[in-house]
Motif scaffolding. Structure first.
Motif, PDB file in Angstrom:
ATOM      1  N   PRO A   6       0.456  -1.498   0.033  1.00 22.65           N
ATOM      2  CA  PRO A   6      -0.070  -0.123   0.128  1.00 22.65           C
ATOM      3  C   PRO A   6       1.261   1.124  -0.009  1.00 22.65           C
ATOM      4  N   THR A   7      -0.083   2.321  -0.929  1.00 17.25           N
ATOM      5  CA  THR A   7       1.107   3.168  -1.010  1.00 17.25           C
ATOM      6  C   THR A   7       1.018   4.183   0.534  1.00 17.25           C
ATOM      7  N   ALA A  15      -3.314   9.894   0.920  1.00 17.13           N
ATOM      8  CA  ALA A  15      -2.297   9.059  -0.368  1.00 17.13           C
ATOM      9  C   ALA A  15      -3.332   9.053  -2.093  1.00 17.13           C
ATOM     10  N   ARG A  19      -1.878   6.527  -5.075  1.00 14.61           N
ATOM     11  CA  ARG A  19      -2.522   5.466  -4.914  1.00 14.61           C
ATOM     12  C   ARG A  19      -3.344   5.729  -6.475  1.00 14.61           C
ATOM     13  N   ALA A  23      -2.430   2.743  -9.336  1.00 16.21           N
ATOM     14  CA  ALA A  23      -3.353   2.348 -10.637  1.00 16.21           C
ATOM     15  C   ALA A  23      -3.095   2.930 -11.564  1.00 16.21           C
TER      16      ALA A  23
END
Length: 160
Positions: A6-7, A15, A19, A23
């Motif tokens: 996860p960021t 975030a 993100r 993506a």
């Protein structure tokens, strides 16, 4: 399976920007992998899609602008697409110096393959996510894109 961590939250706890960027990179990579057997990469499938979606034939400069690329970078891509038989450059009746870029029948068939591959990637990426959640995500991203497109002051550097 390759997992993506996860960021990290930004200092303010948000975030979202990271993100969205992640993506987009993962999306392009997945579509590129699906289109590898056809010899396409993001650099070549994006112009094909842009040409297919345009209401009329585009000039090179218009295509470069639509893709957010430098005109010279588009020349190399268009040369490769023309060599592959996916596009043609045709003269315009109102300006003999300018050339319109049009998809060939092979180019149109390739656009169908790109579209089908992207749809398959999307289906797999969103499997198990509620339709309401997807609709909300689409709505929020559309609003963010509209604000980023319309606002001149969002991307400006701070002035002393």
């Amino acid at each position: 399976m390759n997992t993506i961590p996860p960021t990290s939250p930004a200092p303010d706890g948000h975030a979202l920007g990271a993100r969205i960027g992640l993506a987009a990179r993962l999306w392009r990579r997945a579509v590129d992998q699906r289109l590898q057997p056809y010899g396409l990469t993001q650099a070549t499938w994006r112009p094909l899609l842009q040409l297919a979606r345009a209401p009329e034939a585009l000039r090179q400069k218009e295509l470069a602008q639509a893709l957010g690329l430098d005109n010279s970078a588009v020349v190399r891509v268009l040369d490769a697409l023309a060599a592959a038989g996916l596009i043609e450059r045709k003269g315009l009746p109102d300006d003999r110096r300018a050339r319109a870029i049009v998809l060939t029948p092979a180019g149109l068939a390739m656009v169908e393959q790109v579209t089908a591959s992207a749809a398959d990637v999307l289906e797999k990426a969103t499997a198990g996510i509620a339709a309401e959640d997807l609709a909300t995500a689409e709505h929020v991203l559309a609003r963010i894109c509209a604000r980023l497109s319309d606002a001149d002051d969002i991307g400006e550097a701070a002035r002393p």
